[in-house]
Design a protein around this motif. Sequence first.
Motif, short mmCIF file in Angstrom:
data_model
loop_
_atom_site.label_atom_id
_atom_site.label_comp_id
_atom_site.label_asym_id
_atom_site.label_seq_id
_atom_site.Cartn_x
_atom_site.Cartn_y
_atom_site.Cartn_z
N LEU A 42 -19.20 -18.79 -16.92
CA LEU A 42 -19.96 -17.69 -17.84
C LEU A 42 -20.57 -16.87 -17.08
O LEU A 42 -20.62 -15.65 -17.28
CB LEU A 42 -20.90 -18.63 -18.86
N LEU A 43 -21.35 -17.34 -15.78
CA LEU A 43 -21.90 -16.28 -14.94
C LEU A 43 -21.02 -15.27 -14.20
O LEU A 43 -21.43 -14.28 -14.17
CB LEU A 43 -22.86 -17.17 -13.92
N LEU A 44 -19.97 -15.82 -13.77
CA LEU A 44 -18.96 -15.17 -13.28
C LEU A 44 -18.41 -14.12 -14.19
O LEU A 44 -18.13 -12.92 -13.58
CB LEU A 44 -17.77 -15.85 -12.29
N THR A 45 -18.17 -14.60 -15.01
CA THR A 45 -17.70 -13.48 -16.29
C THR A 45 -18.42 -12.60 -16.57
O THR A 45 -18.12 -11.15 -16.62
CB THR A 45 -17.13 -14.30 -17.68
N SER A 46 -20.03 -12.60 -16.77
CA SER A 46 -20.68 -11.66 -16.77
C SER A 46 -20.84 -10.60 -15.65
O SER A 46 -20.96 -9.60 -16.05
CB SER A 46 -22.27 -12.32 -17.30
N CYS A 47 -20.78 -11.18 -14.57
CA CYS A 47 -21.03 -10.54 -13.32
C CYS A 47 -19.66 -9.42 -13.34
O CYS A 47 -19.73 -8.07 -12.75
CB CYS A 47 -20.98 -11.07 -12.16
N SER A 48 -18.38 -10.09 -13.54
CA SER A 48 -17.26 -9.36 -13.66
C SER A 48 -17.22 -8.08 -14.65
O SER A 48 -16.63 -7.08 -14.11
CB SER A 48 -15.96 -10.18 -13.72
N GLN A 49 -18.11 -8.14 -15.74
CA GLN A 49 -18.13 -7.14 -16.81
C GLN A 49 -19.20 -6.32 -16.56
O GLN A 49 -19.23 -5.33 -17.27
CB GLN A 49 -18.08 -7.91 -18.29
N GLN A 50 -19.97 -6.36 -15.65
CA GLN A 50 -21.15 -5.67 -15.39
C GLN A 50 -20.45 -4.11 -15.05
O GLN A 50 -19.54 -4.11 -14.29
CB GLN A 50 -21.93 -5.85 -14.26
N LEU A 51 -20.97 -3.04 -15.60
CA LEU A 51 -20.66 -1.78 -15.37
C LEU A 51 -21.24 -1.37 -14.22
O LEU A 51 -22.40 -1.28 -13.66
CB LEU A 51 -21.09 -0.84 -16.72
N VAL A 52 -20.21 -0.95 -13.66
CA VAL A 52 -20.74 -0.17 -12.04
C VAL A 52 -19.88 1.05 -11.86
O VAL A 52 -18.77 1.21 -12.09
CB VAL A 52 -20.00 -1.27 -10.74
N PHE A 53 -20.85 1.99 -11.23
CA PHE A 53 -20.34 3.38 -10.95
C PHE A 53 -19.94 3.72 -9.68
O PHE A 53 -20.69 3.14 -8.73
CB PHE A 53 -21.23 4.65 -11.70
N GLU A 54 -18.95 4.61 -8.98
CA GLU A 54 -18.81 5.18 -7.83
C GLU A 54 -18.82 6.55 -7.58
O GLU A 54 -18.19 7.09 -8.76
CB GLU A 54 -17.69 4.38 -7.09
N ARG A 55 -18.97 7.13 -6.79
CA ARG A 55 -19.10 8.57 -6.54
C ARG A 55 -17.62 8.93 -5.65
O ARG A 55 -17.12 8.31 -4.82
CB ARG A 55 -20.25 9.02 -5.85
N LYS A 56 -17.11 9.97 -6.35
CA LYS A 56 -15.98 10.61 -5.80
C LYS A 56 -16.06 12.11 -5.71
O LYS A 56 -16.27 12.71 -6.28
CB LYS A 56 -14.43 10.03 -6.70
N GLN A 57 -15.25 12.42 -4.52
CA GLN A 57 -15.36 13.99 -4.46
C GLN A 57 -13.94 14.62 -4.66
O GLN A 57 -12.93 13.98 -4.17
CB GLN A 57 -15.78 14.32 -3.20
N TYR A 58 -13.84 15.59 -5.11
CA TYR A 58 -12.46 16.48 -5.49
C TYR A 58 -12.79 17.83 -5.35
O TYR A 58 -13.55 18.47 -6.02
CB TYR A 58 -11.91 16.10 -6.97
N ASN A 59 -12.23 18.43 -4.03
CA ASN A 59 -12.30 19.71 -3.73
C ASN A 59 -11.04 20.51 -3.46
O ASN A 59 -9.95 19.93 -3.06
CB ASN A 59 -13.18 19.69 -2.46
N SER A 60 -11.10 21.81 -3.38
CA SER A 60 -9.84 22.51 -3.09
C SER A 60 -10.21 23.91 -2.95
O SER A 60 -11.45 24.44 -3.59
CB SER A 60 -8.93 22.43 -4.33
N SER A 61 -9.64 24.59 -2.12
CA SER A 61 -9.98 26.10 -1.98
C SER A 61 -8.93 27.00 -1.26
O SER A 61 -7.79 26.35 -1.05
CB SER A 61 -11.17 25.90 -0.67
N TYR A 62 -9.13 28.24 -1.43
CA TYR A 62 -8.25 29.00 -0.98
C TYR A 62 -9.16 30.35 -0.28
O TYR A 62 -10.04 30.92 -0.98
CB TYR A 62 -7.30 29.75 -1.90
#
Length: 246
Positions: A11-31
């Motif tokens: 139950l403890l492992l299941t609870s941890c696996s369902q924890q909402l986690v966010f990560e930061r990502k970058q998306y760039n483009s230019s001309y």
Amino acid sequence: MKKLLPIFLLLLLTSCSQQLVFERKQYNSSYQNNMASGYNSANIKMEVVEAKNDENINKIIFENIKELSVFIENENLNIKNYDQLTKGFVSTYKKAKNEVPNSSVKSWEFQLESNVEYETEEFVNIGINYFSSYGDKDGFGGKRSLIFNKITGNQLKNKDIFSNLPVVEKIVENKFRTKYKVKNNLSLNDQGYCFENNKFYLTNNVFFTIEGITFLYNINEISSYEKGTFEVHFTYDELDKYLMIK
């Protein structure tokens, strides 16, 4: 007791696996062309938060960011991810430039950053800061709030956040009128505002912070560009009895 221990660990492992986690990502483009810096260039920079384990939240965040990228609507582009969004921004600029041969087209710029503004065990508040300029002098920017139930991943609207919305709306209106010196004996729109049907309404941009709750009206939402943004702040004590999320 030995039989209960493995179940507890599961139950403890299941609870941890369902924890909402966010990560930061970058998306760039230019001309960038070789001409003057104020012309013939397009730059898009986005730093976004994405949930590692909730695609529904990611989809809603993406759709909101796509909605803020107005060049897509103008070109009717089929954008399905952030890479396509950044590339579409640059390709649309190039198309606009090529349609005006031997003429300088003012530079385009799009900057966006999303953040986890506030979260509890029950909900998370994502804020999206954005600025865009399509060759106009000042450009246009703002901030958008998205609130999600952390268990279901569903987006929460005002009706899911506050009980008795008419009362909350009136409380916000009263503080709004006091802060911005809006007279009660004159209609809102006669005092320089542009509320639909000349009636105050509760904004969807509700931001939670450590100090309390802020209702934010972006530029051009309820008044002219020159007047900027409007915001009304409340402590949690002031609205606690109407809060349906904690």
